[in-house]
Design a protein around this motif. Structure first.
Motif, PDB file in Angstrom:
ATOM      1  N   THR A   8       0.849  -1.185   0.000  1.00 49.60           N
ATOM      2  CA  THR A   8       0.000   0.000   0.000  1.00 49.60           C
ATOM      3  C   THR A   8       0.887   1.239   0.000  1.00 49.60           C
ATOM      4  O   THR A   8       2.097   1.148   0.233  1.00 49.60           O
ATOM      5  CB  THR A   8      -0.906   0.054   1.259  1.00 49.60           C
ATOM      6  OG1 THR A   8      -0.123   0.465   2.382  1.00 49.60           O
ATOM      7  CG2 THR A   8      -1.560  -1.286   1.541  1.00 49.60           C
ATOM      8  N   PRO A   9       0.311   2.424  -0.211  1.00 49.52           N
ATOM      9  CA  PRO A   9       1.109   3.653  -0.098  1.00 49.52           C
ATOM     10  C   PRO A   9       1.462   3.987   1.349  1.00 49.52           C
ATOM     11  O   PRO A   9       2.309   4.860   1.586  1.00 49.52           O
ATOM     12  CB  PRO A   9       0.174   4.729  -0.684  1.00 49.52           C
ATOM     13  CG  PRO A   9      -0.881   3.991  -1.422  1.00 49.52           C
ATOM     14  CD  PRO A   9      -1.037   2.684  -0.740  1.00 49.52           C
ATOM     15  N   ASP A  27       0.871  10.222  -2.858  1.00 46.73           N
ATOM     16  CA  ASP A  27       1.337   8.910  -3.315  1.00 46.73           C
ATOM     17  C   ASP A  27       0.192   7.900  -3.364  1.00 46.73           C
ATOM     18  O   ASP A  27      -0.559   7.751  -2.385  1.00 46.73           O
ATOM     19  CB  ASP A  27       2.435   8.404  -2.375  1.00 46.73           C
ATOM     20  CG  ASP A  27       3.090   7.129  -2.879  1.00 46.73           C
ATOM     21  OD1 ASP A  27       2.977   6.828  -4.083  1.00 46.73           O
ATOM     22  OD2 ASP A  27       3.711   6.422  -2.057  1.00 46.73           O
ATOM     23  N   ILE A  28       0.049   7.206  -4.484  1.00 45.85           N
ATOM     24  CA  ILE A  28      -0.931   6.128  -4.592  1.00 45.85           C
ATOM     25  C   ILE A  28      -0.258   4.814  -4.998  1.00 45.85           C
ATOM     26  O   ILE A  28      -0.940   3.826  -5.282  1.00 45.85           O
ATOM     27  CB  ILE A  28      -2.055   6.474  -5.589  1.00 45.85           C
ATOM     28  CG1 ILE A  28      -1.490   6.666  -6.996  1.00 45.85           C
ATOM     29  CG2 ILE A  28      -2.828   7.702  -5.143  1.00 45.85           C
ATOM     30  CD1 ILE A  28      -2.571   6.752  -8.070  1.00 45.85           C
ATOM     31  N   THR A  29       1.070   4.799  -5.002  1.00 45.74           N
ATOM     32  CA  THR A  29       1.793   3.569  -5.316  1.00 45.74           C
ATOM     33  C   THR A  29       1.529   2.534  -4.223  1.00 45.74           C
ATOM     34  O   THR A  29       1.615   2.874  -3.044  1.00 45.74           O
ATOM     35  CB  THR A  29       3.308   3.852  -5.398  1.00 45.74           C
ATOM     36  OG1 THR A  29       3.525   4.953  -6.280  1.00 45.74           O
ATOM     37  CG2 THR A  29       4.059   2.637  -5.893  1.00 45.74           C
ATOM     38  N   PRO A 237      -0.939   8.278   3.008  1.00 45.95           N
ATOM     39  CA  PRO A 237      -1.144   9.412   2.099  1.00 45.95           C
ATOM     40  C   PRO A 237      -2.633   9.571   1.816  1.00 45.95           C
ATOM     41  O   PRO A 237      -3.290   8.631   1.361  1.00 45.95           O
ATOM     42  CB  PRO A 237      -0.367   8.982   0.843  1.00 45.95           C
ATOM     43  CG  PRO A 237       0.704   8.063   1.366  1.00 45.95           C
ATOM     44  CD  PRO A 237       0.031   7.297   2.468  1.00 45.95           C
ATOM     45  N   ALA A 243      -7.624   6.078  -2.473  1.00 53.22           N
ATOM     46  CA  ALA A 243      -6.398   5.337  -2.154  1.00 53.22           C
ATOM     47  C   ALA A 243      -6.212   5.240  -0.648  1.00 53.22           C
ATOM     48  O   ALA A 243      -5.754   4.215  -0.130  1.00 53.22           O
ATOM     49  CB  ALA A 243      -5.192   6.012  -2.805  1.00 53.22           C
ATOM     50  N   ALA A 247      -5.999   1.640   1.251  1.00 49.34           N
ATOM     51  CA  ALA A 247      -4.813   1.324   2.044  1.00 49.34           C
ATOM     52  C   ALA A 247      -5.184   0.915   3.468  1.00 49.34           C
ATOM     53  O   ALA A 247      -4.672  -0.078   4.007  1.00 49.34           O
ATOM     54  CB  ALA A 247      -3.862   2.521   2.067  1.00 49.34           C
TER      55      ALA A 247
END
Length: 276
Positions: A8-9, A27-29, A237, A243, A247
């Motif tokens: 997750t971010p 951040d959404i990585t 984030p 997101a 997360a």
């Protein structure tokens, strides 16, 4: 409790080298799925919600352990929305949400953890704190309501308190919803622009916004000093609400799966029961 942290971010705070400024609120990585990340993430969130519902039912039936979820954020950080999203598919009979506002005269007559301890979840339940005992090392510090030696001592008090909960069978997970100052400005303005949201706007938020750097430092210090492995902080984030929600749900489900709650065995002869 240790568990495998999903991708997750969110950033798990570990040690005093942590720096909040190094976490990108946008951040959404690794939630990058394609042309429409939010839409394409929806099926995963639906699966997680069902899994959370199933795990909560098992936790409730087991009636041996509990979970405490702590949410903190700057004003407009999204605590209400995140909690609503996370708890949308669970049985409300097994959830207790506590919102901590300015302490009453009676609460101020006790130690700072007195009012908090009374709201911790009982066995089989998920407890949710919308703000928490951490307010007593945040707003009190930023506004100079207590001396430095007191808020520093409270880090140890908080660690001991959370260790007590852990030793008593409560899994503690803490989430800081990390937004940028620019995002906060947009959300505050949106409340002013929408008459149906005026009730959510507090003029005092403008004054608190001027103390942004002091709050960021206070949050960073609190997380650096109070994030042991058994009661970790996760910086999520939160500029992108979808997101953020995904997360948080990923982490809570992973923690419950690691707990592996089991329903109690029947206390009667199942085979002998006949339903006519």
């Amino acid at each position: 409790m240790k568990f495998d942290l999903p991708q997750t971010p969110a950033v798990q705070v570990s040690g005093k080298s942590f720096r909040l400024a190094q976490v990108d609120p946008d951040d959404i990585t690794p939630f990058v799925y394609g042309a429409d990340d939010k839409r394409e993430a929806s099926p995963r969130l639906l699966v997680l919600r069902q899994r959370l519902s199933d795990l909560q039912e098992l936790l409730y039936a087991e009636h041996k352990r509990s979970v405490l979820l702590v949410f903190q954020a700057m004003d407009t950080g999204g605590k209400d929305g995140a909690i609503q999203n996370l708890m949308s598919g669970v049985n409300p009979a097994g959830v207790h949400v506590s919102a901590f506002k300015a302490p009453s005269t009676n609460e101020l007559s006790h130690d700072f953890l007195w009012r908090v301890h009374a709201q911790t979840p009982k066995r089989g339940h998920i407890g949710v704190f919308n703000r928490s005992h951490y307010e007593d090392v945040l707003i009190t510090r930023v506004h100079g309501l207590i001396e430095e030696k007191i808020w520093k001592q409270r880090y140890e008090d908080i660690n001991n308190f959370e260790a007590l909960l852990t030793n008593s069978g409560t899994v503690v997970l803490k989430f800081f919803l990390h937004i940028s100052k620019a995002e906060q400005a947009e959300r505050l303005q949106a409340r002013l622009d929408n008459p149906t949201k005026h009730w959510k706007f507090d003029p005092n938020d403008i004054k608190e916004r001027k103390l942004w750097p002091a709050y960021q430092q206070a949050y960073e210090d609190a997380m650096r000093h109070c994030s042991p492995a058994h009661a970790p902080w996760f910086v999520v984030p939160a500029n992108q609400k979808w997101a953020r929600d995904l997360a948080i749900t990923e982490i809570v489900v992973a923690a419950l799966e690691a707990m592996n709650p089991q329903p109690p065995k029947a206390t009667f002869d199942v085979a002998a029961q006949v339903v006519e």
